[in-house]
Scaffold this active site. Structure first.
Site, short mmCIF file in Angstrom:
data_model
loop_
_atom_site.label_atom_id
_atom_site.label_comp_id
_atom_site.label_asym_id
_atom_site.label_seq_id
_atom_site.Cartn_x
_atom_site.Cartn_y
_atom_site.Cartn_z
N HIS A 61 -5.12 13.59 -20.23
CA HIS A 61 -4.11 12.80 -20.01
C HIS A 61 -4.38 11.26 -20.06
O HIS A 61 -3.58 10.46 -20.83
CB HIS A 61 -3.60 12.91 -18.48
CG HIS A 61 -3.25 14.09 -18.15
ND1 HIS A 61 -3.68 14.83 -16.93
CD2 HIS A 61 -2.24 14.87 -18.50
CE1 HIS A 61 -3.16 16.02 -16.78
NE2 HIS A 61 -2.08 15.97 -17.71
N LYS A 96 7.06 24.11 -5.98
CA LYS A 96 5.81 24.25 -6.85
C LYS A 96 4.53 24.23 -5.57
O LYS A 96 4.45 23.25 -4.91
CB LYS A 96 5.59 23.37 -7.90
CG LYS A 96 5.12 24.08 -9.37
CD LYS A 96 5.18 23.29 -10.34
CE LYS A 96 4.36 23.27 -11.29
NZ LYS A 96 4.42 22.49 -12.26
N ARG A 116 -0.52 19.63 -27.46
CA ARG A 116 -1.81 20.37 -27.71
C ARG A 116 -1.79 21.37 -28.75
O ARG A 116 -2.59 21.57 -29.42
CB ARG A 116 -2.54 20.86 -26.55
CG ARG A 116 -3.02 19.83 -25.32
CD ARG A 116 -3.04 20.40 -23.95
NE ARG A 116 -1.72 20.61 -23.30
CZ ARG A 116 -1.53 20.87 -22.20
NH1 ARG A 116 -2.53 20.88 -21.34
NH2 ARG A 116 -0.32 20.94 -21.73
N SER A 136 -4.60 20.96 -17.14
CA SER A 136 -4.86 20.89 -15.55
C SER A 136 -5.04 22.22 -15.19
O SER A 136 -5.91 22.59 -14.07
CB SER A 136 -3.63 20.31 -14.91
OG SER A 136 -3.65 18.86 -15.34
P1 ADP Z 1 2.91 19.74 -16.79
O1 ADP Z 1 2.61 19.80 -15.36
O2 ADP Z 1 4.27 19.55 -17.48
O3 ADP Z 1 2.08 20.83 -17.64
P2 ADP Z 1 0.85 17.97 -16.96
O4 ADP Z 1 0.49 17.13 -15.65
O5 ADP Z 1 -0.13 19.08 -17.17
O6 ADP Z 1 2.22 18.33 -17.17
O7 ADP Z 1 0.62 17.02 -18.39
C1 ADP Z 1 1.46 15.86 -18.42
C2 ADP Z 1 1.55 15.45 -20.04
O8 ADP Z 1 0.06 15.28 -20.38
C3 ADP Z 1 2.16 16.68 -20.90
O9 ADP Z 1 2.79 15.94 -22.03
C4 ADP Z 1 0.92 17.50 -21.36
O10 ADP Z 1 1.41 18.07 -22.64
C5 ADP Z 1 0.18 16.26 -21.69
N1 ADP Z 1 -1.19 16.55 -21.71
C6 ADP Z 1 -1.95 17.35 -20.62
N2 ADP Z 1 -3.00 17.91 -20.96
C7 ADP Z 1 -3.39 17.21 -22.53
C8 ADP Z 1 -4.43 16.94 -23.25
N3 ADP Z 1 -5.71 17.60 -22.88
N4 ADP Z 1 -4.11 16.58 -24.38
C9 ADP Z 1 -3.12 15.91 -24.57
N5 ADP Z 1 -1.92 15.84 -23.79
C10 ADP Z 1 -2.19 16.61 -22.83
#
Ligand code: ADP
Length: 158
Positions: free
Chosen positions: A17, A41, A90, A128
């Site tokens: 992120h 959730k 990703r 995450s």
């Molecule tokens: P969600 O709950 O929708 O999965 P996240 O909190 O996991 O959302 O992620 C928020 C944003 O960050 C999303 O656009 C996700 O694709 C992006 N993201 C998460 N991890 C990565 C990563 N390792 N590299 C690039 N983008 C990421």
């Protein structure tokens, strides 16, 4: 002022992120890392903890702030006058999912534009979800989250 929102669960925020925010910064005046709250959730970390970590990560950066919202992302964007969404991609399954959401948000969000960042190879395996699984198994997450978060997780036995 060009305001962009990076919405997500951030349960917890990862180096993936953080890299997306770093890369998006030259394009916007302000980036809001916004925790979407879905009452259906289950989260591993409280909203307060997730916000605290985001604030700590960006504490020396005036351009980035933390926020949270319930309900539709487009409504939140309208409220804070953000015209742009930021999302990371990703892999192909991220793309398929994000494509639909982005098209919907463009329609219901009055031309809200989503900007996509293809993750750097060194971060594309980080999610995450995986981080939470490692925490539940008492594994070491220091390769995936900032050091201070990894330490706090280890010390508090989450
Ligand atoms: P969600 O709950 O929708 O999965 P996240 O909190 O996991 O959302 O992620 C928020 C944003 O960050 C999303 O656009 C996700 O694709 C992006 N993201 C998460 N991890 C990565 C990563 N390792 N590299 C690039 N983008 C990421």
């Amino acid at each position: 002022m060009k305001i962009a929102v990076l919405p997500g669960s951030f349960d917890p925020i990862t180096t993936g992120h953080i890299d997306i925010v770093r890369r998006a910064k030259p394009l916007f005046d302000k980036i809001v890392v916004a925790v979407g709250v879905n009452s259906q959730k289950k989260y591993l970390f409280s909203l307060e903890k997730r916000l605290e970590w985001i604030n700590e990560v960006f504490k020396d950066d005036d351009q980035v702030e933390a926020g949270f919202f319930e309900g539709l992302t487009v409504n939140y964007c309208k409220n804070i006058e953000a015209r742009f969404l930021i999302r990371g991609l990703r892999n192909a399954s991220d793309f398929d999912y994000e494509k639909t959401i982005s098209q919907l948000n463009h329609i219901i969000g009055d031309d809200l534009e989503t900007m996509f960042f293809i993750s750097q190879p060194e971060y594309s395996h980080i999610s995450s979800t995986i981080v939470r699984e490692i925490i539940k198994g008492n594994g070491d997450v220091s390769a995936f989250v900032p050091d201070f978060i990894a330490k706090e997780i280890t010390n508090n036995n989450y």
